[in-house]
Design a protein around this motif. Structure first.
Motif, mmCIF file in Angstrom:
data_model
loop_
_atom_site.group_PDB
_atom_site.id
_atom_site.type_symbol
_atom_site.label_atom_id
_atom_site.label_comp_id
_atom_site.label_asym_id
_atom_site.label_seq_id
_atom_site.Cartn_x
_atom_site.Cartn_y
_atom_site.Cartn_z
ATOM 1 N N LEU A 107 0.841 -1.205 0.000
ATOM 2 C CA LEU A 107 0.000 0.000 0.000
ATOM 3 C C LEU A 107 0.872 1.249 0.000
ATOM 4 C CD1 LEU A 107 -2.783 -0.822 2.634
ATOM 5 C CD2 LEU A 107 -2.998 -0.853 0.161
ATOM 6 N N LYS A 108 1.942 1.184 0.779
ATOM 7 C CA LYS A 108 2.844 2.335 0.892
ATOM 8 C C LYS A 108 3.502 2.630 -0.468
ATOM 9 C CE LYS A 108 5.085 5.146 3.720
ATOM 10 N NZ LYS A 108 4.394 6.362 4.005
ATOM 11 N N GLY A 109 3.830 1.576 -1.196
ATOM 12 C CA GLY A 109 4.471 1.757 -2.506
ATOM 13 C C GLY A 109 3.478 1.870 -3.648
ATOM 14 N N HIS A 110 2.179 1.749 -3.345
ATOM 15 C CA HIS A 110 1.103 1.816 -4.353
ATOM 16 C C HIS A 110 1.340 0.793 -5.471
ATOM 17 C CE1 HIS A 110 -0.075 5.421 -2.244
ATOM 18 N NE2 HIS A 110 1.141 5.916 -2.430
ATOM 19 N N THR A 111 1.750 -0.412 -5.093
ATOM 20 C CA THR A 111 2.044 -1.432 -6.111
ATOM 21 C C THR A 111 0.994 -2.539 -6.121
ATOM 22 O OG1 THR A 111 3.447 -2.551 -4.506
ATOM 23 C CG2 THR A 111 4.552 -1.066 -6.026
ATOM 24 N N GLU A 112 -0.223 -2.216 -5.739
ATOM 25 C CA GLU A 112 -1.281 -3.229 -5.721
ATOM 26 C C GLU A 112 -1.601 -3.698 -7.148
ATOM 27 O OE1 GLU A 112 -1.770 -0.061 -4.898
ATOM 28 O OE2 GLU A 112 -2.353 0.121 -2.803
ATOM 29 N N THR A 113 -2.149 -4.907 -7.224
ATOM 30 C CA THR A 113 -2.686 -5.372 -8.503
ATOM 31 C C THR A 113 -3.994 -4.617 -8.779
ATOM 32 O OG1 THR A 113 -3.547 -7.195 -7.164
ATOM 33 C CG2 THR A 113 -1.686 -7.684 -8.579
ATOM 34 N N ASN A 114 -4.554 -4.771 -9.984
ATOM 35 C CA ASN A 114 -5.769 -4.012 -10.317
ATOM 36 C C ASN A 114 -6.915 -4.301 -9.343
ATOM 37 O OD1 ASN A 114 -4.668 -4.589 -13.515
ATOM 38 N ND2 ASN A 114 -4.989 -2.526 -12.789
ATOM 39 N N ALA A 115 -6.999 -5.559 -8.914
ATOM 40 C CA ALA A 115 -7.926 -5.894 -7.825
ATOM 41 C C ALA A 115 -7.059 -6.570 -6.766
ATOM 42 C CB ALA A 115 -9.013 -6.838 -8.308
ATOM 43 N N PHE A 116 -7.206 -6.167 -5.509
ATOM 44 C CA PHE A 116 -6.274 -6.708 -4.510
ATOM 45 C C PHE A 116 -6.989 -7.180 -3.249
ATOM 46 C CE2 PHE A 116 -6.021 -2.872 -1.806
ATOM 47 C CZ PHE A 116 -6.434 -1.890 -2.693
ATOM 48 N N TYR A 117 -6.418 -8.249 -2.710
ATOM 49 C CA TYR A 117 -6.980 -8.949 -1.562
ATOM 50 C C TYR A 117 -6.680 -8.212 -0.262
ATOM 51 C CZ TYR A 117 -7.226 -12.688 1.970
ATOM 52 O OH TYR A 117 -7.501 -13.429 3.086
ATOM 53 N N GLY A 336 -13.164 -12.161 7.984
ATOM 54 C CA GLY A 336 -13.273 -12.541 6.586
ATOM 55 C C GLY A 336 -12.315 -11.749 5.731
ATOM 56 N N ASP A 337 -12.473 -11.943 4.434
ATOM 57 C CA ASP A 337 -11.593 -11.217 3.516
ATOM 58 C C ASP A 337 -12.358 -10.799 2.269
ATOM 59 O OD1 ASP A 337 -11.659 -13.630 2.015
ATOM 60 O OD2 ASP A 337 -9.974 -14.396 3.155
ATOM 61 N N LEU A 338 -11.752 -9.965 1.476
ATOM 62 C CA LEU A 338 -12.453 -9.342 0.354
ATOM 63 C C LEU A 338 -11.450 -8.832 -0.682
ATOM 64 C CD1 LEU A 338 -11.628 -6.466 1.582
ATOM 65 C CD2 LEU A 338 -13.859 -6.490 2.617
ATOM 66 N N PHE A 339 -11.975 -8.287 -1.755
ATOM 67 C CA PHE A 339 -11.127 -7.685 -2.790
ATOM 68 C C PHE A 339 -11.502 -6.213 -2.992
ATOM 69 C CE2 PHE A 339 -10.536 -12.117 -3.929
ATOM 70 C CZ PHE A 339 -9.193 -12.143 -4.275
ATOM 71 N N TYR A 340 -10.474 -5.371 -2.967
ATOM 72 C CA TYR A 340 -10.652 -3.965 -3.347
ATOM 73 C C TYR A 340 -10.247 -3.831 -4.813
ATOM 74 C CZ TYR A 340 -10.998 -2.707 1.587
ATOM 75 O OH TYR A 340 -11.402 -2.596 2.884
ATOM 76 N N VAL A 341 -10.709 -2.779 -5.437
ATOM 77 C CA VAL A 341 -10.312 -2.485 -6.814
ATOM 78 C C VAL A 341 -9.506 -1.191 -6.779
ATOM 79 C CG1 VAL A 341 -11.153 -2.017 -9.143
ATOM 80 C CG2 VAL A 341 -12.397 -3.605 -7.671
#
Lengths: 481, 313
Positions: A107-117, A336-341
């Motif tokens: 998150l700090k490096g903003h290197t997430e995939t297009n949708a991230f867990y 639980g868990d989820l995906f952000y976009v």
């Protein structure tokens, strides 16, 4: 200057330039991979155009050490490709979907995939990073048919301030995981797990009495996991960690004392808890899988971890409700868990991510809910090709909704490869889930680790003093937020 | 109009031209070295100095919903008000003190003993260095689970039992947890220090020992009057490095005890890790990092001054 000397000089400069450019490349933050090659699309609330050409990346795909789940995932990708031939989904495999340290760095490096867990509990840091897209305009019963049938607690976790930020993958409520073989050896009925803390203590003592390094019950006491389980346990006796608004500690009372006293008695009086503390999340499982521990509080996926990753036999494990004072608990922590976009995605990438998440994680009979296919692809139990089917999760749907009924029907038709009857005590005694503290949850857990470890490692532990000390520390932390 | 060049100005011009020529020749000759130097300097600048400056700047900022704002001393106030802040410093100092007692003296003693062996020195060196080659996490878990198990199944407890001594809870109880981590850390790290001491010891001329022996000095006197003075520079350098390294202890607490029992092994770096990666508060973790940096910086300056004064005396 000789030609050799010149060559050396050129090589040196090239080397320096390579280092400089290499370093620059390393230090630049990568965006999401891919991107629409056609139009970027618009946020019109309609499903993705099947003719749109889009590439997205998504993490939490099964890694090569889980060949069974990987085969399932690849099969789903192929089926999805038939529906959306111009959409390319680039999965990022991970053995563990989230490692908190790597996740925070990502998150700090903003290197997430297009949708991230992410975990439910990551919402603050994800929204703080500014990297999550508001997908309210994209999600509706047309694009995600199951959205209206989600459990209200799940809907709460994927939203914030009236906006929708994520789509769920898994929801669970905590229960009691127990070793049925050890129950039998200790003369206990494996179909009747303890439903009160008093019964649990008595059963734990009987299991410990088997000897040979066997312990009846184990509980966490370090790495913030002790405080996490304290939260579970105080909910189970009718208490709470904090006031409902999360601004004050609420555990320095009879319920808090009861939780700690129960653990203290098991450790020092009845022998239900052994001498080796469990200080990290992962430390609890090897002794469980090797049959050295009788019971632990945990989510149903602990059983799939024991069977898929640690080679335990599925038939060995039972699942009971979270114990309470006079019967199953009135409440227990959920998770639980989820995906952000990712916010920087184009509208078509957002639509494609939603379409894939909906297909893979939110549609009965498809993706993770395609039980019949999963059973067919599964290897033998105890191998890493095994796919557990029949565990009471992901529990996304509200009871009696169309989605819940479709899911139940798909499971019934699939001939589960897990012993579903072993989970009857849990399913027949549903315990409502309550969320974790809304403010500074991990800091509160770190403080309560102290009290948990004290009662399980210090025979002279003073419970009222431990709770009073923890209360003032938690209030100090909450006042500083 | 004709330009008249005075002899003085012409000489200056020639001198400038010569100097420029010298500079260019020098630059040409050193181009290769400068090329390599640029790479190293860039690496340092990007991966060491830039993150340090960034850390200091961010310790005065706050990230909220994607927006970074100036926060003044808020992060510093938050970390110093944390109930674990002072406990973490106490624990860190306890570890440093104990680690110096064991981790500094023991490798020196081991090096002196190995140095006395005429044969099998190479084997002994390998044996002492072996734990350093183990991945730290594996070494810590090995020690924790097999040697220091708090039950009677642990190897050390079995040895205590055989010697008719009471068993210890080792890392499983607050009073013995930190000393247990010191033992683990000393075991896994002392190999490197032993090799450095051995190299220093082998540089001491044999005549000094022979002269001391002729003067009637026994083993201890030879160590005190010959070995220690001759290895003083190495000893003091390793002392400083050891203090800086032990003040930053993290892996042992993180892997073996999770900061427990009863927070007895929460160190300053462990607390910073918690803030950054468990509490999702990077800015406050950075404030703690800056405090640590200042403390170690002040210590290093004081140490160098004292050392210089000692040498002058």
């Amino acid at each position: 200057m000789s030609a050799r000397h010149k060559r050396k000089k050129v090589a040196a400069l090239a080397c320096a330039a390579a280092v400089a450019f290499g370093a620059g490349a390393c230090s630049s933050s990568g965006g999401g991979s891919g991107g629409g090659t056609g139009a970027d699309g618009v946020a019109d609330g309609k499903p993705l155009d099947p003719n749109a050409t889009v590439t997205i990346s998504i993490d939490c795909a099964p890694a090569s050490d889980q060949p069974g789940l990987q085969a399932q995932y690849n099969d789903d990708l192929a089926t999805f490709k038939v529906k959306y031939p111009h959409v390319t989904v680039n999965p990022l495999p991970k053995t563990k979907c989230e490692d908190p340290a790597t996740f925070t760095a990502m998150l700090k490096g903003h290197t997430e995939t297009n949708a991230f867990y992410a975990y439910f509990t990551d919402q603050n840091q994800v929204l703080n990073s500014g990297d999550a897209a508001d997908i309210s305009a994209y999600v509706n019963p047309q694009t995600v048919p199951g959205i209206k049938d989600l459990l209200p607690t799940v809907t709460k976790e994927i939203s914030n301030g009236g906006k929708l930020y994520a789509l769920p993958r898994l929801y669970y409520t905590t229960g009691l995981i127990y070793n049925r073989d050890l129950f039998k050896r200790a003369g206990l009925d494996p179909d009747k797990p303890p439903t009160t803390w008093a019964d649990l203590a008595a059963d734990a003592a009987k299991i410990s009495a088997l000897g040979g390094g066997i312990t009846g019950y184990e509980d966490y006491s370090g790495g913030n996991t002790g405080g996490w389980h304290f939260g579970d346990e105080i909910d189970s006796v009718g208490g709470a960690l904090t006031t409902p608004d999360g601004t004050k500690a609420a555990f320095n009372n009879a319920q808090g004392r009861q939780v700690l006293q129960n653990l203290y008695d098991m450790r020092w009086r009845t022998g239900g808890i052994g001498a080796t503390p469990v200080t990290q999340w992962a430390d609890a499982f090897p002794p469980l899988a090797s049959g050295k521990v009788g019971m632990i509080i945990g989510a149903p996926d602990v059983i799939s971890h024991l069977t898929n990753s640690l080679g335990a036999t599925p038939q060995q494990w039972g699942l009971g409700p979270m114990p309470g004072l006079s019967g199953p608990a009135p409440a227990t922590q959920d998770g639980g868990d989820l995906f952000y976009v990712k916010k920087s995605d184009t509208p078509n990438q957002i639509k494609a991510a939603i379409a894939w998440i909906n297909y893979e994680y939110m549609t009965p009979g498809q993706g993770q809910f395609n039980y019949a296919r999963n059973v067919g692809l599964s290897g033998d139990p105890g191998t890493n090709k095994f796919i557990a089917v029949g565990l009471p999760e992901p529990q996304l749907w509200a009871p009696n909704t169309a989605m819940a009924q479709a899911d139940a029907a798909a499971l019934k038709a699939a001939n589960a490869n897990m012993p579903v009857a072993n989970y009857a005590p849990y399913l027949e005694n549903p315990v409502p889930g309550v969320g974790e503290p809304p403010i500074a949850a991990q800091q509160i857990y770190a403080v309560l680790d102290n009290a948990m470890s004290a009662v399980m490692t210090n025979k002279n532990a003073n419970i009222p003093q431990l709770l009073g000390d923890a209360e003032s520390k938690v209030n100090q932390i909450l006042a500083n937020q | 109009m004709a330009v008249v060049i005075s002899p003085g100005r012409a000489e200056t011009r020639i001198a400038v031209r010569r100097a420029r020529g010298r500079f260019l020749r020098e630059a040409r000759r050193n181009a290769q070295a400068h090329g390599f130097l640029i790479g190293s300097v860039l690496c340092f600048a990007l991966f060491t100095w830039y993150p340090m400056i960034r850390e200091i700047v961010e310790s005065f900022q706050r990230l909220h919903y994607g927006r970074t704002t100036f926060a003044g001393l808020r992060n510093y106030r938050q970390i110093t008000a944390d109930p674990f802040f002072w406990q973490a410093w106490r624990n860190t100092l306890q570890f440093t003190g104990l680690a110096l007692l064991f981790g500094f003296a023991l490798p020196f003693a081991v090096a002196v003993v190995i140095n006395e062996f005429r044969h099998a020195q190479a084997y002994l060196r390998v044996l002492v260095y072996l734990p350093v080659m183990l991945p730290p996490v594996a070494g810590i878990l090995l020690f924790r689970n097999y040697f220091m198990d708090p039950t009677n199944a642990g190897l050390l407890n079995q040895l205590l039992h055989a010697a008719h001594l009471p068993a210890s809870q080792w890392w499983g109880a607050a009073p013995s947890a930190m000393p247990s981590l010191v033992i683990i850390s000393t075991w896994s790290n002392m190999g490197g220090a032993v090799l450095i001491y051995l190299a220093a010891l082998q540089g001491i001329p044999g005549e000094l020992y022979e002269a001391a022996e002729i003067d009637g000095a026994g083993l201890l006197k030879r160590i005190w009057h010959v070995t220690v003075p001759q290895t003083r520079t190495i000893l003091s350098l390793l002392l400083m490095l050891q203090i800086v390294a032990t003040m930053q202890m993290f892996t042992e607490s993180f892997v073996a005890t999770g900061g427990g029992p009863e927070s007895s092994t929460v160190t300053v770096v462990y607390l910073a890790y918690n803030y950054a990666f468990q509490f999702s508060n990077f800015n406050t973790a950075e404030a703690l990092g800056v405090i640590m940096f200042i403390v170690l910086g002040v210590f290093s300056v004081l140490y160098v001054r004292l050392e210089r004064r000692g040498n002058e005396a």
